[in-house]
Design a protein around this motif. Structure first.
Motif, short mmCIF file in Angstrom:
data_model
loop_
_atom_site.label_atom_id
_atom_site.label_comp_id
_atom_site.label_asym_id
_atom_site.label_seq_id
_atom_site.Cartn_x
_atom_site.Cartn_y
_atom_site.Cartn_z
N LEU A 1 -7.79 0.06 4.32
CA LEU A 1 -8.52 0.20 5.58
C LEU A 1 -9.25 1.54 5.63
CD1 LEU A 1 -9.23 -0.76 8.45
CD2 LEU A 1 -7.04 0.24 9.21
N VAL A 2 -8.55 2.62 5.26
CA VAL A 2 -9.14 3.96 5.29
C VAL A 2 -10.28 4.07 4.29
CG1 VAL A 2 -8.70 6.40 4.85
CG2 VAL A 2 -7.03 5.04 6.12
N VAL A 3 -10.08 3.60 3.06
CA VAL A 3 -11.12 3.69 2.03
C VAL A 3 -12.34 2.87 2.43
CG1 VAL A 3 -11.71 3.13 -0.38
CG2 VAL A 3 -9.49 4.16 0.17
N GLY A 4 -12.12 1.68 3.01
CA GLY A 4 -13.23 0.85 3.45
C GLY A 4 -14.03 1.50 4.56
N LEU A 5 -13.33 2.14 5.51
CA LEU A 5 -14.04 2.83 6.59
C LEU A 5 -14.85 4.01 6.05
CD1 LEU A 5 -11.28 2.82 9.38
CD2 LEU A 5 -13.42 1.52 9.37
N ILE A 6 -14.28 4.72 5.09
CA ILE A 6 -15.03 5.83 4.48
C ILE A 6 -16.29 5.29 3.79
CG2 ILE A 6 -14.97 7.58 2.68
CD1 ILE A 6 -11.99 7.97 3.32
N ALA B 1 -10.97 -6.83 1.85
CA ALA B 1 -10.47 -8.12 1.38
C ALA B 1 -9.43 -7.91 0.27
CB ALA B 1 -11.62 -8.98 0.88
N PHE B 2 -9.74 -7.01 -0.68
CA PHE B 2 -8.82 -6.74 -1.78
C PHE B 2 -7.47 -6.21 -1.25
CE2 PHE B 2 -7.08 -3.91 -5.04
CZ PHE B 2 -7.03 -4.78 -6.12
N ALA B 3 -7.51 -5.36 -0.21
CA ALA B 3 -6.28 -4.80 0.35
C ALA B 3 -5.47 -5.83 1.12
CB ALA B 3 -6.61 -3.61 1.25
N THR B 4 -6.14 -6.90 1.57
CA THR B 4 -5.44 -7.95 2.33
C THR B 4 -4.68 -8.90 1.42
OG1 THR B 4 -7.17 -7.86 4.02
CG2 THR B 4 -5.77 -9.82 3.98
N VAL B 5 -5.22 -9.14 0.23
CA VAL B 5 -4.68 -10.16 -0.66
C VAL B 5 -3.20 -9.97 -1.00
CG1 VAL B 5 -4.85 -11.12 -3.01
CG2 VAL B 5 -6.91 -10.80 -1.62
N PRO B 6 -2.69 -8.76 -1.35
CA PRO B 6 -1.26 -8.64 -1.67
C PRO B 6 -0.34 -9.06 -0.52
CG PRO B 6 -2.47 -6.69 -2.40
CD PRO B 6 -3.40 -7.48 -1.56
N VAL B 7 -0.69 -8.64 0.70
CA VAL B 7 0.13 -9.02 1.85
C VAL B 7 0.10 -10.53 2.04
CG1 VAL B 7 0.47 -8.73 4.33
CG2 VAL B 7 -0.31 -6.79 2.94
N LEU B 8 -1.09 -11.13 1.94
CA LEU B 8 -1.21 -12.57 2.11
C LEU B 8 -0.44 -13.31 1.02
CD1 LEU B 8 -2.42 -15.01 3.53
CD2 LEU B 8 -4.50 -14.71 2.16
N ALA B 9 -0.48 -12.81 -0.20
CA ALA B 9 0.22 -13.48 -1.31
C ALA B 9 1.73 -13.47 -1.10
CB ALA B 9 -0.14 -12.79 -2.63
N VAL B 10 2.27 -12.30 -0.73
CA VAL B 10 3.71 -12.20 -0.46
C VAL B 10 4.09 -13.10 0.70
CG1 VAL B 10 5.55 -10.66 0.29
CG2 VAL B 10 3.92 -9.90 -1.45
N LEU B 11 3.24 -13.11 1.73
CA LEU B 11 3.52 -13.94 2.90
C LEU B 11 3.56 -15.42 2.53
CD1 LEU B 11 3.92 -14.37 5.91
CD2 LEU B 11 1.45 -14.13 6.23
#
Length: 642
Positions: free
Chosen positions: A43-48, A63-73
């Motif tokens: 989130l921080v890197v994307g905002l920068i 999107a890339f930062a979301t994928v690990p959480v979604l995969a584990v979920l």
């Protein structure tokens, strides 16, 4: 051990057990911080990137930062579905998937961060709530210092057998049950009972495993193996309580199905009504995750933990919820309403002798007897700090009495007939005294002259009348006595107490009928301590065992075990249970209500997906913090009942 101690120590290495493989739950716990860090960093890197001239890169980064959480979920959802569990994690997966599909990547990463952060917060809350429960486990001793051939050897705990003599050093946890064989034991029992004041045990007195030696080293004669000791039993009960799942949690799971259906219908309806998929996405986002799932287990575990700190072991959420709804109480007499042992209740000396001197002489002679009544007299004399003399020329008639020489005086001590047959004037003096119902009278004669009597009885616990009144105030409408003692004894002991009924001369199976007969008045709680109470404890909606001194069978059959020998803890347990249940329901109603309001606002177009995610996280944090209130405060002050 000091250097001057002549006893040498032979150190025996103890082989450490191989650590078992980490469970899936342990791995998930370790992964929680990583799953929070990945979307937070993304989130921080994307905002920068967005605000520094690299805007096209912002979306892919989120999107890339979301994928690990979604995969584990998704993995967790599949595992849950295989177990037959359907929960609101599906809503979280749908909202992240939808956000990625509709290129709402900022909303996706915010949902991922909020979901992972909420799971981490829930995990932290549960760990904090379990802290008092797991404190017992952290104190489990692994080795013991055993005497063998004049030396001390450190051995694994499972090698200690009944009859061994072990050294308990200052600061050591007592590893097994036993009795003090040498020295004075000053014990901190706070980890077991919640009592902060250390207790002192002398030679021959019982010591409960799990206590901490707060005084000088002492020798312990073991009476049980480690696996059979009090502490091992408590550990097993704690583990059972932690594995138990509350009925309210199961109710929450069923209610979650309804909430899931409403969420999907509302989001789908908003899409069909407006043709805008973003509104449907906003509804899904604000419903992620549901405070119902978070609040109930945290409040339940907090209540169980709070009770454990007070010396009350509640075997899981089912017992806690039932405890909060009790309307009828069946209580045993011996060891529950009373102390369960004979205690000196009165001393009646003749006019030529003081009470203290009569007691001192009687206790001095009784030091030579192993009879339970003699032991009670000696213990009471020691409690009164009387200086006891050494008796000589002892002659004991088993079960009747004892005679001997104390300070040059010939003393006869025993039952009425035993003394009356040996002292001419004793029968007349004894017949003039009124015999107390349910009490034992010990007659004393000195140098052929009747000297007085000591009266012993199993006395009612102090403050019992106040306790029963307080229990009625907590919502218990019926209070019934069920005892195997004679009716005249039961009526004498309970005179003036607010019982609705008194059942005496009961066999263990007859106690079951008393319990089941009271069920028409609402959920029934049975309190007992003996082996004969175990069937009734198991038959009751909620069984409560006086576990500090009661039988192991009653503690095993009960749903709640009082680890300290104080009946007033029943009131504390009810207050804790009622408060934990009330807090859980408050959190559920408030959280679900706020979520529905937010969902309607999102369906009407007043909230965007990112805004919905932030609002829902605020709701989740609120209900979790509210549920943690069950850990502290809110329990009324109770006058100690000894």
């Amino acid at each position: 051990m000091s250097a001057s101690d002549p006893t040498s120590v032979a150190s025996v290495p103890v082989t450490a057990g191989v650590k078992p493989a980490r469970s899936l739950r342990d791995l998930q716990r370790l992964a929680r911080p990583v799953l929070v860090a990945v979307p937070a960093f993304g989130l921080v890197v994307g905002l920068i990137a967005r605000y520094s001239g690299f805007a096209p890169w912002a979306g892919p980064i989120w999107a890339f930062a979301t994928v690990p959480v979604l995969a584990v979920l998704l993995i967790e959802i599949v595992a849950s579905l295989r177990r037959g569990d359907v929960g609101l994690d599906i809503v979280a997966a749908l909202s992240m998937t939808g956000a990625l599909a509709f290129q709402e990547n900022l909303a996706a990463v915010v949902v991922a961060l909020m979901y992972a952060g909420g799971q981490y917060l829930e995990n932290y809350a549960e760990r904090r709530a379990r802290r008092e429960m797991t404190a017992l486990l952290s104190h489990v001793p692994r080795t013991a210092m055993r005497y063998r051939d004049g030396q001390l050897e450190e051995v694994a705990l499972d090698q200690v057998t009944p009859g061994d003599r072990i050294l308990v050093r200052r600061g050591d946890i007592v590893p097994v049950d036993g009795t003090v064989s040498k020295g004075i034991a000053v014990l901190d029992q706070s980890a077991l009972t919640g009592e902060s004041i250390p207790v002192q045990q002398g030679a021959g007195e019982a010591v409960m495993s799990g206590s901490t030696n707060a005084g000088d080293p002492f020798d312990l004669a073991t009476t049980h193996r480690a696996a059979e000791s009090t502490y091992a039993g408590i550990i097993r009960l704690v583990e059972e309580a932690e594995r138990s799942k509350a009925p309210m949690s199961r109710l929450a799971d069923r209610f979650a199905m309804v909430f899931l259906a409403v969420t999907i219908l509302l989001s789908g309806g908003a899409w069909l009504w407006t043709g805008d998929p973003i509104r449907a996405l906003a509804v899904l986002v604000i419903a992620t995750p549901c405070p119902l799932i978070l609040a109930v287990p945290v409040a339940i575990i907090s209540g169980i933990s709070r009770a454990a700190k007070a010396g009350i072991l509640i075997k899981g959420g089912k017992a806690l919820e039932t405890l909060a709804r009790i309307r009828a109480l069946v209580v045993d007499k011996t060891g529950t309403l009373t102390h369960g042992e004979a205690r000196v209740s009165a001393v009646h000396p003749e006019s030529w002798l003081s009470e203290a001197e009569l007691f001192r002489i009687a206790a001095s002679l009784d030091q030579a007897s192993k009879h339970v009544i003699a032991r009670a007299i000696v213990v009471e004399a020691q409690r009164r700090d009387l200086r006891l003399s050494l008796p000589t020329s002892i002659e004991e008639t088993p079960g009747e009495g004892v005679e001997g020489i104390v300070d040059g005086k010939h003393v006869i001590l025993g039952g009425r007939s035993f003394v009356a047959n040996r002292v001419p004037d004793a029968e007349r003096a004894l017949s003039a005294q009124k015999k107390a119902v349910g009490a034992v009278t010990v007659a004393v004669a000195i140098d052929g002259q009747f000297a007085g009597t000591l009266v012993l009885a199993d006395e009612l616990r102090a403050g019992t009348a106040r306790l029963l009144a307080d229990l009625r105030h907590q919502g218990i409408a019926r209070i019934v006595l069920a005892t195997g003692d004679r009716r005249d004894v039961a009526q004498a002991v309970t005179a003036g107490l607010p019982f609705n009924a008194i059942h005496a001369d009961l066999t263990p199976d007859a106690k079951i009928f008393v319990v089941t007969g009271e069920r028409e008045n609402g959920p029934v709680m049975m309190i007992g301590d003996g082996v004969n109470d175990a069937p009734a404890l198991a038959a009751a909606d909620l069984g409560v065992a006086m576990g500090a001194r009661g039988a192991a069978a009653s503690a095993q059959a009960a749903d709640v075990v009082l680890l300290v020998d104080r009946l007033d803890r029943v009131l504390v347990a009810i207050q804790i249970a009622q408060r934990a249940r009330r807090i859980a329901l408050e959190s559920v109603y408030v959280g679900i209500g706020l979520s529905f309001i937010g969902m309607i606002a999102a369906a009407l177009g007043y909230l965007q997906p990112v805004e919905g995610a932030l609002i829902q996280e605020a709701i989740d944090v609120t209900v979790i913090l509210n549920a943690l209130r069950a850990l502290r405060g809110g329990v009324g002050t109770v006058t100690p009942h000894n």
